[in-house]
Design a protein around this motif. Sequence first.
Motif, short mmCIF file in Angstrom:
data_model
loop_
_atom_site.label_atom_id
_atom_site.label_comp_id
_atom_site.label_asym_id
_atom_site.label_seq_id
_atom_site.Cartn_x
_atom_site.Cartn_y
_atom_site.Cartn_z
N TYR A 226 18.89 46.26 5.07
CA TYR A 226 19.80 47.21 5.73
C TYR A 226 21.25 46.73 5.69
O TYR A 226 22.16 47.51 5.42
N ASP A 227 21.48 45.46 5.98
CA ASP A 227 22.85 44.95 6.01
C ASP A 227 23.53 45.06 4.65
O ASP A 227 24.71 45.42 4.56
N ALA A 228 22.78 44.75 3.60
CA ALA A 228 23.34 44.88 2.25
C ALA A 228 23.63 46.35 1.94
O ALA A 228 24.66 46.69 1.35
N TRP A 229 22.72 47.25 2.33
CA TRP A 229 22.94 48.69 2.12
C TRP A 229 24.18 49.14 2.88
O TRP A 229 25.01 49.87 2.35
N ALA A 230 24.29 48.71 4.15
CA ALA A 230 25.42 49.13 5.00
C ALA A 230 26.76 48.71 4.39
O ALA A 230 27.77 49.38 4.59
N SER A 231 26.77 47.63 3.63
CA SER A 231 28.02 47.18 3.01
C SER A 231 28.43 48.06 1.82
O SER A 231 29.55 47.92 1.32
N THR A 232 27.55 48.96 1.39
CA THR A 232 27.87 49.82 0.24
C THR A 232 28.27 51.23 0.64
O THR A 232 28.65 52.02 -0.23
N VAL A 233 28.17 51.55 1.94
CA VAL A 233 28.46 52.92 2.38
C VAL A 233 29.57 52.92 3.43
O VAL A 233 29.83 51.90 4.07
N VAL A 234 30.20 54.09 3.61
CA VAL A 234 31.25 54.21 4.62
C VAL A 234 30.64 54.11 6.02
O VAL A 234 29.44 54.34 6.21
N ALA A 235 31.47 53.78 6.99
CA ALA A 235 31.00 53.58 8.36
C ALA A 235 30.29 54.81 8.90
O ALA A 235 29.26 54.71 9.59
N GLU A 236 30.79 55.99 8.58
CA GLU A 236 30.18 57.23 9.07
C GLU A 236 28.74 57.37 8.60
O GLU A 236 27.86 57.80 9.34
N ARG A 237 28.52 56.98 7.37
CA ARG A 237 27.16 57.08 6.82
C ARG A 237 26.22 56.05 7.47
O ARG A 237 25.05 56.32 7.71
N MET A 238 26.75 54.88 7.74
CA MET A 238 25.96 53.85 8.39
C MET A 238 25.59 54.28 9.81
O MET A 238 24.46 54.10 10.25
N GLN A 239 26.53 54.90 10.51
CA GLN A 239 26.26 55.37 11.87
C GLN A 239 25.22 56.49 11.88
O GLN A 239 24.45 56.62 12.83
N ALA A 240 25.20 57.30 10.81
CA ALA A 240 24.23 58.39 10.74
C ALA A 240 22.81 57.88 10.50
O ALA A 240 21.84 58.60 10.77
#
Length: 197
Positions: free
Chosen positions: A97-111
Motif C-alpha cells: 500500500y505505501d509503495a502504491w500511495a507514493s505513485t498516486v495523488v493525495a486525493e486518490r490515496m484518501q479515496a
Amino acid sequence: MPTTSPRSHWRWLVPVLIVVVSLTVGGGLLAREFYQAPSVVETSEPGAGPSPTSLAPAEQPGSGEVELAADAAAHPRAGAVKALLQAHFDAINARDYDAWASTVVAERMQAQPRQEWLTNYRSTRDGSIVVYRIELAPEQRLSVLVGFTSTQELADAPADLPEECVRWQLTFPMVMEGSRWKIDTAPSGSLPEKSAC
C-alpha cells in the motif's frame, strides 16, 4: 462488302476481357488494403512484449514489466511515465500500500484507505502492461493510454465482468505533485474498456 466472321471478334474480345478482369481484381485487392481499418491495438510492435492473446491461461496475466509501444517511446516523458507505472503496478502485485500511495495523488490515496485498498487488491495480479500513447493534456498534465491484463479470484472481479482474467484499456491522467509525476484521479464519467481474456 467484306464481312467479318464471328471468330475474328473472339480474337480481340478474349484478350480485352482478360485485361478488364485482371484490372478489376487488382483494383479490388488494392482498395481492400487501402480502406481496411487498422487494428485498434497493436501489441506486436518491437519492445511491446507478447500479445496477451498469445498467452496460455496458466501464463496470464503475463510479465509485470511495463513496455512502451513505439508511439509512446518517442514521447519526451516516456522514461518518467514508464518508471511511475512500473512502481504503481509493482506495488499492486506486491500488495504494498505505501509503495502504491507514493505513485498516486493525495486525493486518490484518501479515496482508498489502506484496508479498503488491501481488500480490493488482495488477489489481483497485473501483467502484459503496455503504454500505447502519451499525450500532453491541459494544465501541463499527461494523458497516458495503457493496456494490461489482470487476474483475480472470481469474488474480486469487477461486478459487471465477473471473470478471473480481464483485459483492461484505460487512460491514466498524470500530474506533477511536488516535483514528481503522479497518477491523478480519473475525470468523472470516464470508464475503462474491459473484456474477458
